[in-house]
Design a protein around this motif. Structure first.
Motif, short mmCIF file in Angstrom:
data_model
loop_
_atom_site.label_atom_id
_atom_site.label_comp_id
_atom_site.label_asym_id
_atom_site.label_seq_id
_atom_site.Cartn_x
_atom_site.Cartn_y
_atom_site.Cartn_z
N LEU A 145 4.68 -4.62 -10.83
CA LEU A 145 5.71 -6.05 -10.69
C LEU A 145 6.66 -5.93 -11.83
O LEU A 145 6.54 -5.50 -12.85
N ASN A 146 7.76 -6.60 -11.48
CA ASN A 146 8.94 -6.66 -12.23
C ASN A 146 8.41 -7.66 -13.20
O ASN A 146 7.69 -8.65 -13.20
N GLY A 147 9.03 -7.87 -14.49
CA GLY A 147 8.95 -8.90 -15.47
C GLY A 147 10.50 -9.20 -15.51
O GLY A 147 11.30 -8.83 -14.77
N ILE A 148 10.49 -10.46 -16.34
CA ILE A 148 12.01 -10.91 -16.88
C ILE A 148 12.00 -10.80 -18.37
O ILE A 148 11.23 -10.60 -19.17
N GLY A 182 5.61 -9.49 -0.05
CA GLY A 182 6.12 -8.82 -1.28
C GLY A 182 5.69 -9.44 -2.43
O GLY A 182 4.42 -9.90 -2.74
N GLY A 183 6.48 -9.41 -3.53
CA GLY A 183 6.39 -9.80 -4.89
C GLY A 183 6.29 -11.32 -4.96
O GLY A 183 5.45 -12.02 -5.95
N LEU A 184 6.40 -11.97 -3.98
CA LEU A 184 6.56 -13.61 -3.95
C LEU A 184 4.79 -13.86 -3.82
O LEU A 184 4.53 -14.99 -4.61
N ILE A 240 6.95 7.72 -6.78
CA ILE A 240 7.81 6.59 -6.23
C ILE A 240 7.18 5.41 -6.72
O ILE A 240 6.19 5.07 -6.57
N THR A 241 8.06 4.41 -7.20
CA THR A 241 7.68 3.05 -7.59
C THR A 241 8.33 1.93 -6.62
O THR A 241 9.56 2.08 -6.23
N THR A 242 7.78 0.81 -6.39
CA THR A 242 8.39 -0.48 -5.76
C THR A 242 7.95 -1.31 -6.89
O THR A 242 7.19 -1.27 -7.70
N VAL A 243 8.49 -2.61 -6.61
CA VAL A 243 8.73 -3.68 -7.63
C VAL A 243 7.62 -4.70 -7.53
O VAL A 243 7.49 -5.73 -8.19
N SER A 244 6.47 -4.44 -6.72
CA SER A 244 5.40 -5.41 -6.54
C SER A 244 4.40 -4.56 -5.68
O SER A 244 4.65 -3.80 -4.87
N PRO A 245 2.88 -4.83 -5.75
CA PRO A 245 1.95 -3.98 -5.05
C PRO A 245 2.11 -4.42 -3.60
O PRO A 245 1.75 -3.60 -2.80
N THR A 246 2.40 -5.84 -3.46
CA THR A 246 2.33 -5.92 -2.13
C THR A 246 3.38 -5.37 -1.22
O THR A 246 3.24 -4.77 0.02
N TYR A 247 4.71 -5.36 -1.85
CA TYR A 247 5.80 -4.62 -1.02
C TYR A 247 5.45 -3.24 -0.78
O TYR A 247 5.75 -2.32 -0.12
N ALA A 248 4.66 -2.67 -2.05
CA ALA A 248 4.37 -1.12 -1.87
C ALA A 248 3.46 -0.90 -0.44
O ALA A 248 3.73 0.06 0.12
N ARG A 249 2.53 -1.76 -0.32
CA ARG A 249 1.99 -1.64 1.02
C ARG A 249 2.78 -2.13 2.30
O ARG A 249 2.64 -1.18 3.22
N GLU A 250 3.67 -3.06 2.08
CA GLU A 250 4.34 -3.40 3.24
C GLU A 250 5.33 -2.32 3.77
O GLU A 250 5.43 -1.99 4.93
N GLU A 282 10.71 -9.57 0.45
CA GLU A 282 10.97 -9.73 -1.00
C GLU A 282 10.28 -8.59 -1.81
O GLU A 282 9.25 -8.82 -2.00
N PRO A 283 11.11 -7.63 -1.98
CA PRO A 283 10.33 -6.49 -3.16
C PRO A 283 9.63 -7.11 -4.23
O PRO A 283 8.54 -6.68 -4.44
N CYS A 284 10.29 -7.91 -5.02
CA CYS A 284 9.64 -8.59 -6.14
C CYS A 284 10.12 -10.19 -6.04
O CYS A 284 9.33 -11.03 -5.70
N GLY A 285 11.35 -10.02 -6.51
CA GLY A 285 11.84 -11.47 -6.50
C GLY A 285 11.90 -11.91 -8.21
O GLY A 285 11.00 -11.52 -8.67
#
Length: 486
Positions: free
Chosen positions: A248-251, A402-404, A213-223, A380-383
């Protein structure tokens, strides 16, 4: 390295169909993974916009009586995106939003529309396309979350599965009696399967049965492992903590490039930061704001929802209007918030400008023209907007969630390395204080006592690309393949 094949499964993909950041990620990640020796094909629904965008199509297989009608699996491409498309007119041939009907409510058959997508992905995973048999199937959000369940209950050898949670708040919850029509066995309805407070949860299926399982930021994964932020799934995520990773997401830095962005009045770069100024003037003109290069201009590019904390910004309007700060808002969402910002624009002409809806060109212009971008999300999962802001030298003012929290460095905690402003707790009072801090830093440039220019350079030097993030995904895919082959 041995080349890997990955089937990505999602309900939207940029630049063909987009309602939010999910589409940006699904569209950009395959390109970035090419450098990691990973071949990605993306399966998406055959919405009208998708069918119109396909360049050359090949019918791979027919799917008769497929969730209420005949369907086809097509192969095609759009630019550099290699695609599989589920052409099922009875499910997808509808104009407008991919998820909502004209009444603004979910399509009543969404369970079957996205179960069909997952079932088609499982067919591909089980070898229905001999020319592309994936090593891993990567599902994004609840719309693709039944893929691991369909693979498991096929009782056949199958590829590994990754489930990425872009937003845990959307779970794909449907009545229990849908189980048989969805083609799932009775034993799948249990606490160790799809059962969720007496209903079916698509997302829970993905979290339960995916290899990783992945989420889009380390902090959101903990939250999301907490009861407070776990949306009823915190216990399951704690159980699966060893298989849960935040990346983390990129753009896409070719799409978001101030030096070459055709949407801008003036292109600029770190070396030519002074060329950014005409974009502020252009934005003020576009949004009906008073022309003033020395006025602090805030931008918002967001859904207008409680999750995004835009009610907190409305509560802070007295600070903005009383201090002469300008505000440019682009977004749509809850009627109460939309009406609140429209009323503020009418009450303060020349100081507050609002455009409702979504306009990709204007989103770029706000990033290039505003001095700071406000992202006051409650979670915010990542933003992605704050990543675009960093790239464009608009200093983010963000909630420390989160990702912020992971992507912005506050000026009070890092000094010369700072890239923006963070606030906590997520309240109107804390946001108000952050806005005042940012305004003070901006206006201090007049006396050369501000770090603002340095912070702009720091922001634009921040790596917001997929370059390193894609490698994390490639490593995860290879771990899955190695574990399943052991």
């Amino acid at each position: 390295m041995t080349p890997l094949r990955v089937l990505s499964v999602a309900s939207e993909v940029y630049p063909i169909v987009k309602t939010g950041g999910l589409a940006d990620v699904v569209g950009a990640l395959p390109w970035a993974l090419m450098a990691e020796d990973v071949e990605v094909r993306t399966l998406i629904p055959g919405y009208p916009a998708v069918m119109a965008a396909l360049e050359q199509t090949t019918e791979i297989s027919s799917l008769p009586n497929f969730f209420g009608g005949n369907a086809r699996l097509l192969g095609g491409s759009h630019g550099a995106l290699d695609l599989f498309v589920l052409d099922a007119p009875h499910l997808y041939d509808r104009e407008g939003n991919p998820y909502l009907g004209p009444d603004g409510k979910d399509w009543p058959d969404n369970a079957f529309r996205f179960a069909a997508l997952a079932r088609a992905a499982a067919y591909i995973g089980l070898g229905a396309v001999p020319a592309f048999v994936p090593d891993v199937v990567h599902g994004h959000d609840w719309q693709a979350a039944l893929v691991p369940a369909y693979l498991l209950y096929s009782h056949r050898p199958h590829p590994g599965a990754v489930m990425t949670v872009h937003n845990l708040a959307f779970q794909g919850r449907f009545p229990r009696h849908y189980l048989a029509p969805l083609g799932l066995p009775p034993e799948s309805f249990s606490i160790y399967g799809l059962e969720y407070y007496g209903d079916i949860s698509f997302l829970k299926a993905g979290l339960q049965f995916a290899d990783k399982i992945t989420t889009v930021s380390p902090t959101y994964a903990r939250e999301i492992q907490s009861d407070e932020h776990g949306m009823g799934l915190g216990g399951l995520l704690r159980q699966r903590a060893r298989d849960l990773v935040g990346i983390l997401n990129g753009i896409d830095t070719t799409v978001w490039d101030p030096a070459a962005d055709a949407a801008l009045a003036s292109n600029y770069s770190i070396e030519r930061l002074e060329a950014r100024a005409p974009n502020k003037a252009a934005l003020q003109a576009r949004m009906g704001l008073q022309a003033s290069p020395d006025t602090f201009l805030l931008g918002v590019v967001s859904r207008l929802t409680s999750q995004k904390g835009l009610d907190l910004l409305l509560a802070c309007l007295p600070t903005l209007t009383g201090s002469g700060i300008q505000l440019a808002v682009l977004g749509d969402g809850d009627a109460e918030l939309r009406d609140g910002f429209r009323a503020a624009a009418l009450a303060h002409p020349g100081q507050i400008g609002v455009v409702t809806g979504y306009d990709e060109t204007l989103a770029h212009q706000i990033q290039a023209g505003c001095d700071a971008l406000v992202v006051p999300s409650r979670f915010e999962p990542c933003g992605l907007t704050q990543l675009c802001a960093l790239r464009y030298g608009a200093l983010p003012i963000v909630a420390a969630v989160g990702g912020l929290a992971d992507t912005v460095i506050d000026e009070s905690e890092a000094g010369v390395a700072a890239t923006g402003f963070k606030f906590s707790p997520v309240t109107a009072e804390a946001l108000d204080h952050a806005l005042r801090r940012a305004a003070a830093a901006f206006y201090a440039t007049r006396s050369n006592a501000s770090n603002w220019p340095r912070m702009q350079l720091n922001a634009m030097l921040t790596d917001v690309s997929w370059r390193h993030r894609a490698g994390r995904y490639a490593e995860l895919y290879r771990q899955i393949v190695a574990q399943r082959g052991a």
